[in-house]
Design an enzyme around this catalytic site. Sequence first.
Site: not given
Lengths: 171, 619
Positions: B25, B86, B184, B206
């Site tokens: 991840d 990211k 994800e 999330d």
Amino acid sequence: MNYFSLFNLPETLTLDTHALASSYQTLQKLTHPDKFATASAQEQRIAMQKNAQVNDGYSVLKHPLSRAQHLLSLRGLVIDHEQHTLGDPEFLMQQMEWRETLEEISSDEAALEEMQTEIQANIKDKLTGLASLFEDEQSNNEDIANEIRKLTFIYKFSAQIDAQLDKLDDF
Amino acid sequence: MALLQIAEPGQSAAPHQRKLAVGIDLGTTNSLVATVRSGQPQTLPDSEGRALLPSVVRYHGGEKTIGYPAQAEANQDPVNTIVSVKRFMGKSQDEILATWPNLPYHFVQQSHGVALLADGKSRNPVEISADILRHLRDRAEASLGDELTGAVITVPAYFDDAQRQSTKDAAKLAGLHVLRLLNEPTAAAIAYGLDSGQEGLIAVYDLGGGTFDISILRLHKGVFEVLSTGGNASLGGDDFDHAIVHHWTTRWGLSESLQKAHYRRLVSLAKATKQALSDGQSITQTIELDGQSFDASLDRTAFDDLITPLVKQTVKACRRALKDAEVSADEVLAVVMVGGSTRVPLVREQVGAFFGQEPLTSIDPDQVVALGAASQADILAGNKPDNEMLLLDVLPLSLGIETMGGLVEKIIPRNTTIPVAKAQEFTTFKDGQTAMMVHVLQGERELVDDCRSLAKFTLTGIPPMTAGAAHIRVTFQVDADGLLNVTAQEKSTGVQAEIQVKPSFGLAEEQIAQMLKASMANAKDDMQQRMLKEQQVEAARVLEALEAALDEHRGLLSEEEFAQLRQSMDTLAQVAQEQSTDAIKEHIEIVDNASQAFAARRMDISIQQALAGKQVQDI
């Protein structure tokens, strides 16, 4: 590429959708790249190409309209993505009538649903007619193409009714 | 020698050996690595038992520090400490600065995208991400005791081609073989075992430190389809901390200068307070600032009041995502909670109330994505040959090309099952024209300016003809990771047009090659050894698979074809014993060419047999 033979199904417009789904799953299990994640680069490439064909074939065969276009292309006439106007005055008249009716009943849910039922029956009729045209080897490809063009219009119209019904739902 | 060899295509009948595969991840705030051990996915912790690796890299004095130590140094050296890289993947400098105008970094505009200047050297987000991935690879190899076969790396469902490609490039730079890029939310759903048995809609909520994502998935006959995604790239648990700090400082009437001087300390106390209030009802404490004592107590009710507007925003995004998916909340079968901030009781309450059901929280929300990715990696590596389940993914955003007047013509619509290939024909508009440009875009809007530019392809080598006579067939292929590849051919002459890819963002193929070379120069022998070994393993894999294939389908080859293939295989087996990486590579390619038709025929035969067998069963 003949998608009917890829899926091992008879070349007909009326199709057993269960057989199609079942072939699709079998083909996925044999060709999906995940089944080749540790295979050689060559096997991965071949699997990916095959799997893309399987996905495309499934999307073409799934819907009667694209299935009809594919059948016609196997007879030698390609008509997808074309801009073509129909020269059938009777059909044009019907189109105009339908459009006017849709405008009149645009806020009447029951009437819209009734019209949708009528259109669905019309689609069914057209499909039956097309199926027999395809079964006759003597049929003229241009005649078939015109029937498919009409069907294309009717499907679009049916989607418009659905969109209108959705709009009413939002209130 | 086994009496009976039964091999699926692509799987050799070699003795069963467990392959080491991991799920990674690669998160905005934290990254994790996990693997399946004794049938259970588990995260691989560092030497101090911590599973999380903060996604922070500090470049300093020619060295790099990664994770917790880098995070600890971030305040004293913000310019050289890259936090949450990211966010920058596959983005341009303009896009980055428009969203985050106050970043402490020195950005350097490059031909494709952006680089960050740190410790006197510019590095692009792909290289920085590779440093994080390499750290996790090293951790996994140290803990598992051998080299990894491959990794599944997770990406947000809404990531476009440039962002996915950048992630894959980072893995390549880190020396990882990517088995698959996995969405994800899909990974989180897999961790809860939602891929087996049930059919229906799944919502994945999330809420991380700095980002919020909501995804609506549909599970139907083994197909995971992403119906819609939504969220907020600048809303997360950190905002809860800031709300607490604001509450305290207002209550105390703390001067602005004191606030500024102690902000970091106040934020860490707020974070600890928030965590304490996840279990307890209230906390009583004080904090000393410049010799003065302040009451920093807080109870659950006051905390809930502070964060209610923030949580409401996320619920609003859930409503919008459902609307985009054209479904309603009561159709949702399960709600999966991901991200550390979903530990906050009010978040669970509000999400539960909105979807009308208890959300799934039994798996650690920080680890759930990595654990799901590890399960999928285990299957892809071939450790579960009986597994029947298939994850079919869809293209997250439509692919199109620029046409006249700045409009986009869609070639492959979103939500098409991938892999997929679509061909489009182009023609020349000038006599003797030998080149043309194709601009590829991704997005749902009609105007070029509203979509994301992926690449411009220049086709050259078109044979000169009169205008409109050349028919160039351009094939757009999207692989199982959602990545685009383009080929072109002039139809009447069969001339393969050359394609030059200019990615709008991210890195060109040559740049990756260059970076790999540069990293090799640093650790020359080590890397060269590694590459030689990789090629030797690949050669063995090719030969082994072919031997198994020949045992089964020798009859598909003519004598002449067989002799030619056999000879190329023998040569490869010989070359593989020697020390030349390039020679092995070259001979793998020769064997590859000699066996291409054989492999395609085998695939067709296996399909025919499977479909014929099915028909017999049906009768």
